[in-house]
Design a protein around this motif. Structure first.
Motif, PDB file in Angstrom:
ATOM      1  N   PHE A 114       0.906  -1.211   0.127  1.00  2.00           N
ATOM      2  CA  PHE A 114      -0.159  -0.142   0.021  1.00  2.00           C
ATOM      3  C   PHE A 114       0.909   1.289  -0.112  1.00  2.00           C
ATOM      4  CE2 PHE A 114      -3.078  -2.917   2.078  1.00  2.00           C
ATOM      5  CZ  PHE A 114      -3.837  -3.418   0.835  1.00  2.00           C
ATOM      6  N   ALA A 115       1.774   1.224   0.883  1.00  2.00           N
ATOM      7  CA  ALA A 115       2.667   2.668   0.558  1.00  2.00           C
ATOM      8  C   ALA A 115       4.196   2.083   0.125  1.00  2.00           C
ATOM      9  CB  ALA A 115       2.959   2.992   2.209  1.00  2.00           C
ATOM     10  N   ALA A 116       4.311   1.519  -0.915  1.00  2.00           N
ATOM     11  CA  ALA A 116       5.633   1.172  -1.590  1.00  2.00           C
ATOM     12  C   ALA A 116       6.523   2.310  -1.582  1.00  2.00           C
ATOM     13  CB  ALA A 116       5.315   0.308  -2.647  1.00  2.00           C
ATOM     14  N   PRO A 117       7.719   2.369  -1.315  1.00  2.00           N
ATOM     15  CA  PRO A 117       8.788   3.296  -1.478  1.00  2.00           C
ATOM     16  C   PRO A 117       9.014   3.107  -3.061  1.00  2.00           C
ATOM     17  CG  PRO A 117       9.797   1.347  -0.290  1.00  2.00           C
ATOM     18  CD  PRO A 117       8.122   1.290  -0.236  1.00  2.00           C
ATOM     19  N   SER A 118       9.728   3.899  -3.555  1.00  2.00           N
ATOM     20  CA  SER A 118      10.322   3.871  -4.917  1.00  2.00           C
ATOM     21  C   SER A 118      11.253   2.706  -4.988  1.00  2.00           C
ATOM     22  CB  SER A 118      10.897   5.288  -5.379  1.00  2.00           C
ATOM     23  OG  SER A 118      11.314   5.342  -6.843  1.00  2.00           O
ATOM     24  N   GLY A 119      11.126   1.782  -5.886  1.00  2.00           N
ATOM     25  CA  GLY A 119      12.200   0.768  -6.245  1.00  2.00           C
ATOM     26  C   GLY A 119      11.251  -0.364  -6.584  1.00  2.00           C
TER      27      GLY A 119
ATOM     28  N   GLY B 125       4.283   5.273  -4.084  1.00  2.00           N
ATOM     29  CA  GLY B 125       2.940   5.454  -4.241  1.00  2.00           C
ATOM     30  C   GLY B 125       2.234   4.291  -3.419  1.00  2.00           C
ATOM     31  N   ARG B 126       0.922   4.538  -3.592  1.00  2.00           N
ATOM     32  CA  ARG B 126      -0.167   3.327  -2.942  1.00  2.00           C
ATOM     33  C   ARG B 126      -0.581   2.516  -4.540  1.00  2.00           C
ATOM     34  NH1 ARG B 126      -3.117   4.409   1.621  1.00  2.00           N
ATOM     35  NH2 ARG B 126      -4.829   3.395   0.732  1.00  2.00           N
ATOM     36  N   TYR B 127      -0.541   1.186  -3.921  1.00  2.00           N
ATOM     37  CA  TYR B 127      -0.528   0.098  -5.151  1.00  2.00           C
ATOM     38  C   TYR B 127      -1.635  -1.146  -4.626  1.00  2.00           C
ATOM     39  CZ  TYR B 127       2.785   2.408  -8.017  1.00  2.00           C
ATOM     40  OH  TYR B 127       3.770   3.498  -8.340  1.00  2.00           O
ATOM     41  N   ALA B 128      -2.044  -1.510  -5.528  1.00  2.00           N
ATOM     42  CA  ALA B 128      -2.912  -2.934  -5.146  1.00  2.00           C
ATOM     43  C   ALA B 128      -2.478  -3.760  -6.094  1.00  2.00           C
ATOM     44  CB  ALA B 128      -4.424  -2.480  -5.212  1.00  2.00           C
ATOM     45  N   VAL B 129      -2.744  -5.218  -5.683  1.00  2.00           N
ATOM     46  CA  VAL B 129      -2.586  -6.374  -6.636  1.00  2.00           C
ATOM     47  C   VAL B 129      -3.907  -7.016  -7.072  1.00  2.00           C
ATOM     48  CG1 VAL B 129      -1.420  -8.581  -6.691  1.00  2.00           C
ATOM     49  CG2 VAL B 129      -0.412  -6.606  -5.669  1.00  2.00           C
ATOM     50  N   LEU B 130      -4.127  -7.427  -8.424  1.00  2.00           N
ATOM     51  CA  LEU B 130      -4.876  -8.228  -8.946  1.00  2.00           C
ATOM     52  C   LEU B 130      -4.268  -9.420  -9.745  1.00  2.00           C
ATOM     53  CD1 LEU B 130      -7.053  -5.627 -11.174  1.00  2.00           C
ATOM     54  CD2 LEU B 130      -7.559  -6.493  -8.835  1.00  2.00           C
ATOM     55  N   SER B 131      -4.704 -10.731  -9.348  1.00  2.00           N
ATOM     56  CA  SER B 131      -4.073 -11.649  -9.715  1.00  2.00           C
ATOM     57  C   SER B 131      -5.096 -12.874 -10.141  1.00  2.00           C
ATOM     58  CB  SER B 131      -2.968 -12.038  -9.223  1.00  2.00           C
ATOM     59  OG  SER B 131      -3.257 -12.396  -7.787  1.00  2.00           O
TER      60      SER B 131
ATOM     61  N   PRO C 265      -8.491 -19.875  -9.862  1.00  2.00           N
ATOM     62  CA  PRO C 265      -8.136 -19.222  -8.604  1.00  2.00           C
ATOM     63  C   PRO C 265      -7.721 -17.814  -8.737  1.00  2.00           C
ATOM     64  CG  PRO C 265      -7.114 -21.362  -8.765  1.00  2.00           C
ATOM     65  CD  PRO C 265      -7.506 -20.993 -10.071  1.00  2.00           C
ATOM     66  N   THR C 266      -8.498 -17.016  -7.833  1.00  2.66           N
ATOM     67  CA  THR C 266      -8.219 -15.588  -7.936  1.00  2.66           C
ATOM     68  C   THR C 266      -7.535 -14.996  -6.445  1.00  2.66           C
ATOM     69  OG1 THR C 266     -10.466 -14.983  -7.306  1.00  2.66           O
ATOM     70  CG2 THR C 266      -9.916 -14.976  -9.676  1.00  2.66           C
ATOM     71  N   GLY C 267      -6.993 -13.709  -6.656  1.00  4.23           N
ATOM     72  CA  GLY C 267      -6.560 -13.062  -5.576  1.00  4.23           C
ATOM     73  C   GLY C 267      -6.430 -11.835  -5.867  1.00  4.23           C
ATOM     74  N   TRP C 268      -6.619 -10.933  -4.745  1.00  3.14           N
ATOM     75  CA  TRP C 268      -6.283  -9.648  -4.783  1.00  3.14           C
ATOM     76  C   TRP C 268      -6.116  -8.890  -3.346  1.00  3.14           C
ATOM     77  CZ3 TRP C 268     -10.834 -12.033  -5.705  1.00  3.14           C
ATOM     78  CH2 TRP C 268     -11.792 -11.687  -4.773  1.00  3.14           C
ATOM     79  N   SER C 269      -5.434  -7.463  -3.525  1.00  6.72           N
ATOM     80  CA  SER C 269      -5.417  -6.920  -2.241  1.00  6.72           C
ATOM     81  C   SER C 269      -6.096  -5.880  -2.138  1.00  6.72           C
ATOM     82  CB  SER C 269      -4.001  -6.462  -2.306  1.00  6.72           C
ATOM     83  OG  SER C 269      -3.609  -5.374  -3.080  1.00  6.72           O
ATOM     84  N   GLY C 270      -6.412  -4.992  -1.104  1.00  7.49           N
ATOM     85  CA  GLY C 270      -7.135  -3.648  -0.983  1.00  7.49           C
ATOM     86  C   GLY C 270      -6.184  -2.833  -1.605  1.00  7.49           C
TER      87      GLY C 270
ATOM     88  N   LEU D 197       0.108  -5.117 -10.911  1.00  7.01           N
ATOM     89  CA  LEU D 197       0.174  -3.904  -9.919  1.00  7.01           C
ATOM     90  C   LEU D 197      -0.437  -2.701 -10.323  1.00  7.01           C
ATOM     91  CD1 LEU D 197       1.735  -3.789  -7.196  1.00  7.01           C
ATOM     92  CD2 LEU D 197       3.680  -2.747  -8.671  1.00  7.01           C
ATOM     93  N   CYS D 198      -1.108  -2.243  -9.653  1.00  9.43           N
ATOM     94  CA  CYS D 198      -2.329  -1.078 -10.222  1.00  9.43           C
ATOM     95  C   CYS D 198      -2.207   0.183  -9.175  1.00  9.43           C
ATOM     96  CB  CYS D 198      -3.386  -1.370 -10.049  1.00  9.43           C
ATOM     97  SG  CYS D 198      -3.995  -2.978 -11.031  1.00  9.43           S
ATOM     98  N   ASP D 199      -2.209   1.336  -9.746  1.00 10.49           N
ATOM     99  CA  ASP D 199      -2.543   2.583  -8.684  1.00 10.49           C
ATOM    100  C   ASP D 199      -3.917   2.620  -8.771  1.00 10.49           C
ATOM    101  OD1 ASP D 199      -3.467   3.965 -10.897  1.00 10.49           O
ATOM    102  OD2 ASP D 199      -1.508   4.913 -11.110  1.00 10.49           O
ATOM    103  N   ALA D 200      -4.504   3.481  -7.921  1.00  5.62           N
ATOM    104  CA  ALA D 200      -5.903   3.743  -7.596  1.00  5.62           C
ATOM    105  C   ALA D 200      -6.804   4.149  -8.823  1.00  5.62           C
ATOM    106  CB  ALA D 200      -6.041   4.990  -6.713  1.00  5.62           C
ATOM    107  N   ARG D 201      -6.221   4.912  -9.830  1.00  2.00           N
ATOM    108  CA  ARG D 201      -6.942   5.040 -10.903  1.00  2.00           C
ATOM    109  C   ARG D 201      -7.075   3.552 -11.998  1.00  2.00           C
ATOM    110  NH1 ARG D 201      -4.550   5.910 -15.413  1.00  2.00           N
ATOM    111  NH2 ARG D 201      -2.673   6.575 -14.597  1.00  2.00           N
ATOM    112  N   GLU D 202      -5.870   2.937 -12.061  1.00  6.35           N
ATOM    113  CA  GLU D 202      -5.973   1.669 -12.933  1.00  6.35           C
ATOM    114  C   GLU D 202      -7.046   0.679 -12.246  1.00  6.35           C
ATOM    115  OE1 GLU D 202      -1.521   2.446 -14.510  1.00  6.35           O
ATOM    116  OE2 GLU D 202      -1.638   1.373 -12.633  1.00  6.35           O
ATOM    117  N   TYR D 203      -6.757   0.584 -10.794  1.00  2.45           N
ATOM    118  CA  TYR D 203      -7.458  -0.510 -10.070  1.00  2.45           C
ATOM    119  C   TYR D 203      -8.903  -0.650 -10.617  1.00  2.45           C
ATOM    120  CZ  TYR D 203      -8.748  -3.355  -6.198  1.00  2.45           C
ATOM    121  OH  TYR D 203      -9.219  -4.349  -5.235  1.00  2.45           O
ATOM    122  N   LEU D 204      -9.464   0.950 -10.574  1.00  5.05           N
ATOM    123  CA  LEU D 204     -10.938   0.941 -10.809  1.00  5.05           C
ATOM    124  C   LEU D 204     -11.336   0.336 -12.428  1.00  5.05           C
ATOM    125  CD1 LEU D 204     -11.788   4.202  -9.036  1.00  5.05           C
ATOM    126  CD2 LEU D 204     -12.056   1.836  -8.488  1.00  5.05           C
ATOM    127  N   ASN D 205     -10.636   0.478 -13.122  1.00  4.38           N
ATOM    128  CA  ASN D 205     -10.667   0.212 -14.601  1.00  4.38           C
ATOM    129  C   ASN D 205     -10.225  -1.153 -15.152  1.00  4.38           C
ATOM    130  OD1 ASN D 205     -11.699   2.895 -15.294  1.00  4.38           O
ATOM    131  ND2 ASN D 205      -9.646   3.430 -15.279  1.00  4.38           N
TER     132      ASN D 205
END
Length: 103
Positions: free
Chosen positions: A11-16, A70-76, A97-102, A36-44
């Motif tokens: 969620f609060a990943a540093p650069s790298g 930034g803040r990121y989420a995972v869809l998989s 099988p699916t998985g995702w983070s907030g 790996l998605c930011d907030a705008r991408e995650y919704l789309n």
């Protein structure tokens, strides 16, 4: 059952580099398709960072390099039949099988 082992730390990943570890996968079958998605991408459901990683035993690891802070989420999902698409039933529910983070 499909698990995202480290998604909570994204969620609060540093650069790298960002590492996502998967466990509890169907053994030695297919690949894990990871976004790996930011907030705008995650919704789309259209994320600029994505990859396919091989399943080894019941685990897989995805490493994303050069990710801006930034803040990121995972869809998989585990692509059991390696057709590069999430399997769905007639109702549109995933059959692989699916998985995702907030986010």
């Amino acid at each position: 059952m499909f698990h995202l082992a480290l998604a909570a730390f994204l969620f609060a990943a540093p650069s790298g580099a960002v590492t996502v570890q998967f466990s509890g996968l169907t053994p030695d079958q297919g690949h894990v398709m990871v976004q790996l998605c930011d907030a705008r991408e995650y919704l789309n459901f259209n994320c600029r960072y994505h990859q396919s990683v091989a399943v080894h035993g019941t685990t897989a690891t995805a490493v994303f390099n050069h990710i801006p802070a930034g803040r990121y989420a995972v869809l998989s999902f585990q692509d059991l039949d390696d057709n590069l698409q999430m399997g769905r039933n007639l109702m549109g529910m995933p059959t692989e099988p699916t998985g995702w983070s907030g986010h």
